[in-house]
Design a protein around this motif. Structure first.
Motif, PDB file in Angstrom:
ATOM      1  N   GLY A  13       0.560   4.320  -2.046  1.00 25.40           N
ATOM      2  CA  GLY A  13      -0.148   4.880  -3.060  1.00 25.40           C
ATOM      3  C   GLY A  13       0.980   6.421  -2.515  1.00 25.40           C
ATOM      4  N   ASP A  14       0.311   6.260  -1.293  1.00 30.97           N
ATOM      5  CA  ASP A  14       1.205   8.547  -0.607  1.00 30.97           C
ATOM      6  C   ASP A  14       2.205   8.282   0.131  1.00 30.97           C
ATOM      7  OD1 ASP A  14       0.329   6.272   1.263  1.00 30.97           O
ATOM      8  OD2 ASP A  14       0.106   7.595   2.580  1.00 30.97           O
ATOM      9  N   ASN A  16       1.045  -1.345   0.260  1.00 28.61           N
ATOM     10  CA  ASN A  16      -0.144  -0.336   0.142  1.00 28.61           C
ATOM     11  C   ASN A  16       1.303   1.085   0.351  1.00 28.61           C
ATOM     12  OD1 ASN A  16      -1.943   1.695   0.218  1.00 28.61           O
ATOM     13  ND2 ASN A  16      -2.256   0.875   2.514  1.00 28.61           N
TER      14      ASN A  16
END
Length: 277
Positions: free
Chosen positions: A58-59, A56
């Motif tokens: 994405g940021d 995870n």
């Protein structure tokens, strides 16, 4: 996550290493979660994208820069780099040269990494060869040993250049004002060692460095010097011995303590010993 645009940008060779790209990508993601810097993953675009998608991220400040091919262990570094100018280690190093990254990291071929650094970044005046070094003993995390395997046959003046590299490292990374430099030998007394060590001692005494003389391998863990100098043949043996001793000690303790302490306490103690060894 808010990204500090002034944070360190690290080009990571995603294709180099025994467990690339899976573990390299996983490590890069874990690093960026700390907020310590940005990562540019260099490698096969599609392969790296697949691995990155497993996290995870994405940021997170992780980007991908494409390359083609990888230099494998056992290949002749100079020949392999000439034949594959778009290999991941060359592209990673090139990002530093071009100002797109502040540092380059690889777990791949040591020879290829050194050759790429010399070819792309060049050598400082007075330095004949790049050198591999770093802290190798957990009990002395601020003692850098140079060289650890890049240069196995060295002239005495090359040992002096390794001392200079270690001196700069200790000053810039650890903030040591006047790093203590020692020459790894078979005895601490003046005159002990082979001809290479004796000749290097004469040169180091005239170098202007804070040279303390010989240091023995059993003194690497007691903070006697900030920089321990040796050729790559000796340094690599020392490094692998400490790695093997550390692993053997961990296995021995785990076997002796299992059943006497809770599994959690055994794991905690073993982890602490492993970090120190």
């Amino acid at each position: 996550m808010t990204v500090n645009q002034n944070s360190t940008r690290i080009a990571v060779d995603a294709m180099g290493g025994d467990h690339a790209p899976e573990q390299i990508v996983a490590g890069a993601v874990e690093f960026t979660r700390t907020g310590a810097g940005q990562v540019i993953l260099v490698g096969d675009q599609e392969v790296v994208e697949v691995e990155l998608a497993k996290h995870n991220a994405g940021d997170l400040p992780v980007t991908i820069f494409p390359s083609e091919g990888v230099i494998r262990e056992g290949e002749s570094p100079a020949m392999a780099l000439r034949q594959n100018p778009k290999a991941s280690i060359l592209v990673s190093t090139g990002l530093v040269k071009q100002g797109h990254a502040d540092a380059c990291v690889t777990m791949g071929s040591t020879g290829a990494a050194m050759a790429a650094a010399a070819l792309v970044l060049g050598l400082a005046k007075g330095i004949d060869r790049p050198a591999l070094g770093g802290p190798i003993v957990g009990l002395a995390p601020r003692t850098v040993v140079v060289d650890l395997g890049t240069n196995v046959d060295c002239r005495p003046r090359q040992l002096v250049s390794f001392a200079v590299i270690g001196d700069v490292f200790a000053r810039r990374v650890w903030g040591v004002e006047s790093p203590r430099v020692g020459l790894l030998s078979v005895g601490a007394e003046v005159g002990k060692g082979n001809r290479q060590v004796r000749d290097a001692t004469e040169l180091l005494n005239k170098s202007g460095l804070n040279f303390l003389g010989n240091v023995e391998a059993n003194e690497l863990s007691n903070d006697k010097v900030d920089v321990a100098v040796c050729d790559g043949f000796v340094g690599n043996i020392v490094m692998k011995l400490t790695e093997g001793m550390g692993a053997a000690m961990v296995d021995h303790l785990k076997a002796r303590l299992t059943g006497k302490l809770s599994p959690e306490n055994v794991d905690a103690l073993v982890e602490e010993v492993y970090e120190l060894s």
